[in-house]
Structures are given as structure tokens and as C-alpha cells.
Design an enzyme around this catalytic site. Structure first.
Site, mmCIF file in Angstrom:
data_model
loop_
_atom_site.group_PDB
_atom_site.id
_atom_site.type_symbol
_atom_site.label_atom_id
_atom_site.label_comp_id
_atom_site.label_asym_id
_atom_site.label_seq_id
_atom_site.Cartn_x
_atom_site.Cartn_y
_atom_site.Cartn_z
ATOM 1 C CG ASN A 47 -1.791 1.220 1.326
ATOM 2 O OD1 ASN A 47 -2.425 1.593 0.325
ATOM 3 N ND2 ASN A 47 -1.870 1.860 2.479
ATOM 4 C CG HIS A 93 -0.529 6.146 4.752
ATOM 5 N ND1 HIS A 93 -1.910 6.151 4.832
ATOM 6 C CD2 HIS A 93 -0.093 6.979 5.723
ATOM 7 C CE1 HIS A 93 -2.271 6.951 5.821
ATOM 8 N NE2 HIS A 93 -1.204 7.473 6.376
ATOM 9 C CB SER A 101 5.116 5.218 4.190
ATOM 10 O OG SER A 101 5.516 6.277 5.027
ATOM 11 C CG ASP A 126 -2.742 3.412 6.945
ATOM 12 O OD1 ASP A 126 -2.826 2.802 5.864
ATOM 13 O OD2 ASP A 126 -3.481 4.365 7.250
HETATM 14 C C1 GAR Z 1 -2.619 8.961 -2.643
HETATM 15 O O1 GAR Z 1 -2.093 10.146 -2.120
HETATM 16 C C2 GAR Z 1 -2.453 7.818 -1.671
HETATM 17 O O2 GAR Z 1 -1.282 7.892 -0.912
HETATM 18 C C3 GAR Z 1 -3.664 8.004 -0.801
HETATM 19 O O3 GAR Z 1 -4.695 8.351 -1.679
HETATM 20 C C4 GAR Z 1 -4.143 9.050 -2.788
HETATM 21 C C5 GAR Z 1 -4.642 8.408 -4.058
HETATM 22 O O4 GAR Z 1 -4.340 9.213 -5.140
HETATM 23 N N1 GAR Z 1 -3.970 6.808 -0.089
HETATM 24 C C6 GAR Z 1 -4.543 6.796 1.101
HETATM 25 O O5 GAR Z 1 -4.867 7.805 1.707
HETATM 26 C C7 GAR Z 1 -4.742 5.407 1.683
HETATM 27 N N2 GAR Z 1 -5.196 5.488 3.021
HETATM 28 P P1 GAR Z 1 -4.371 8.662 -6.634
HETATM 29 O O6 GAR Z 1 -5.754 8.029 -6.853
HETATM 30 O O7 GAR Z 1 -4.188 9.879 -7.473
HETATM 31 O O8 GAR Z 1 -3.272 7.670 -6.785
#
Ligand code: GAR
Length: 209
Positions: A106, A108, A135, A144
């Protein structure tokens, strides 16, 4: 090449970064499926246009375990060996996590262990941190919380809002995720490397290894 399924819920910019890194002939993984809990997720359109198989099944009105099982089936039908969560905004059942232990990553948007969960950028700004970041970690049943495989920090500058910081962190995410995923899949069958890495991080080794 290692076969990877990517799960998304939204815009899919990390998915795009993973896809385009995989176009490099020396990339050690290929993307065999992009799946989502939201048929309207923008990333699905791009994946399709890039010739990648896609799958979507809405979670609404379903038990969590039943929805996870539907996703699991699609991932297995695509012959995936790894799952890369990329903005997949679902809490996963321990059963689903156990199926993919050591093979599900994942990304984060914080320097874990700081700011697990949501609103990471707001919290970094409110704390007066000098840096935010991202991360990549192995997914365990605890949110997480799995072993961290790599991180990238991002400077916070005067006037930053959660949105400007989030956008800057995404640049870092788009570098970090393909690099760490490539590193992980290419050394997965080397238990010495995995052990050294996890020991260096003073974190528990997933049970399957
Ligand atoms: C990213 O910033 C990712 O790190 C976060 O969501 C966004 C997705 O963006 N993930 C989380 O918050 C997971 N808990 P994207 O759809 O443009 O890749």
C-alpha cells in the site's frame, strides 16, 4: 515479470505511475489488472485505454467480507501474484489480508508511523512539521501498520495548504511506488534480503516467510 493487480478508488495517479514504469523494458513487474470498488473511478478509463484489463464492483449494499471476496476472485482470475493498493479507500477484512500476506503493498501519504488513517496532510501542517511525505508498506490486518518498505520525505513550505502539500507529496509517491514495488518483487524470492531489510527496520517479518 511479476504479475501485479492494482486496486484503486479514485483518480488513479499512482496507478498511472505504476503503469508507465512498467512500460520500461527492464521493469520487473507487469500490471495484469486494475480493479476498483467504484465503477466511475477515473483511473479505470485510463487503464482501459492503455490496454490493461479492468474490473469494478461497487461495495454498496454488500457485506465487507463478500465484497473483498469478489475482488479476491477477480485478482486471482487475472493470475496476479501481488496486489498494489493505490488509493483504494476500503478497510480490508483480516481474511482478505491473510490471503495476500507478504504480497500486498500500500502507499500511504505520510511518513509512517506518523499519521495513520485520513487527513494526513492537515495533521502534518497542524503539527508544524517541516516535512510531509509518503510511505510504501506491506499490508497487515492493522490499518497502515505493516512493515515499511520505503519512504520519501517532502518539504513543507510557507503558505502550504493541505491541497498544495498533497499535490507535492504525489510527485514523491509517483517516484517512490514504482521503485519500491520493483525492488520488492525482484527480491521477493531472496529470503536473506527480505530478512535483512525487515530486521533493519526492526519490524516483524510476515508469517509466510
Ligand atoms: C494517494 O495520495 C495515496 O497515498 C492516498 O490516496 C491518494 C490516491 O491518489 N492513499 C490513502 O490515503 C490510503 N489510506 P491517486 O488516486 O491519485 O493515486
Amino acid at each position: 515479470r511479476a504479475k501485479v493487480a492494482i486496486l484503486i478508488s479514485g483518480s488513479g495517479t499512482n496507478m498511472a505511475a505504476l503503469l508507465y514504469a512498467a512500460k520500461h523494458p527492464e521493469c520487473p513487474y507487469e500490471v495484469v489488472l486494475v480493479g476498483s470498488n467504484d465503477p466511475a473511478a477515473a483511473g479505470l478509463q485510463l487503464a482501459k485505454a492503455e490496454g490493461i484489463a479492468t474490473f469494478a464492483h461497487p461495495h454498496k449494499g454488500m457485506e465487507r467480507a463478500a465484497h473483498d471476496a469478489v475482488m479476491d476472485e477477480a485478482i486471482r482470475a487475472a493470475d496476479a501474484e501481488y496486489v498494489a493498493l493505490a488509493g483504494y479507500m476500503r478497510i480490508l477484512t483480516p481474511e482478505f489480508v491473510a490471503q495476500w500476506e507478504g504480497r500486498m503493498l500500500n502507499i500511504h501519504p505520510s511518513l509512517l508511523p506518523k499519521y495513520k488513517g485520513l487527513h494526513t496532510h492537515e495533521r502534518a501542517l497542524a503539527a508544524g512539521d517541516s516535512h510531509g511525505g509518503a510511505s510504501v508498506h506491506l499490508v497487515t490486518a492493522e490499518l497502515d501498520d505493516g512493515p515499511i518498505l520505503g519512504q520519501m520525505s517532502v518539504a513543507i513550505i510557507p503558505g502550504d495548504s493541505a491541497d498544495t502539500l498533497a499535490a507535492r507529496v504525489k510527485f514523491a509517491e509517483h517516484q517512490l511506488y514504482p521503485t519500491i514495488l520493483s525492488d520488492y518483487v525482484s527480491r521477493y524470492d531472496n529470503p536473506d534480503w527480505l530478512l535483512a531489510k525487515v530486521e533493519a527496520l526492526a519490524l516483524a517479518l510476515p508469517e509466510t516467510h
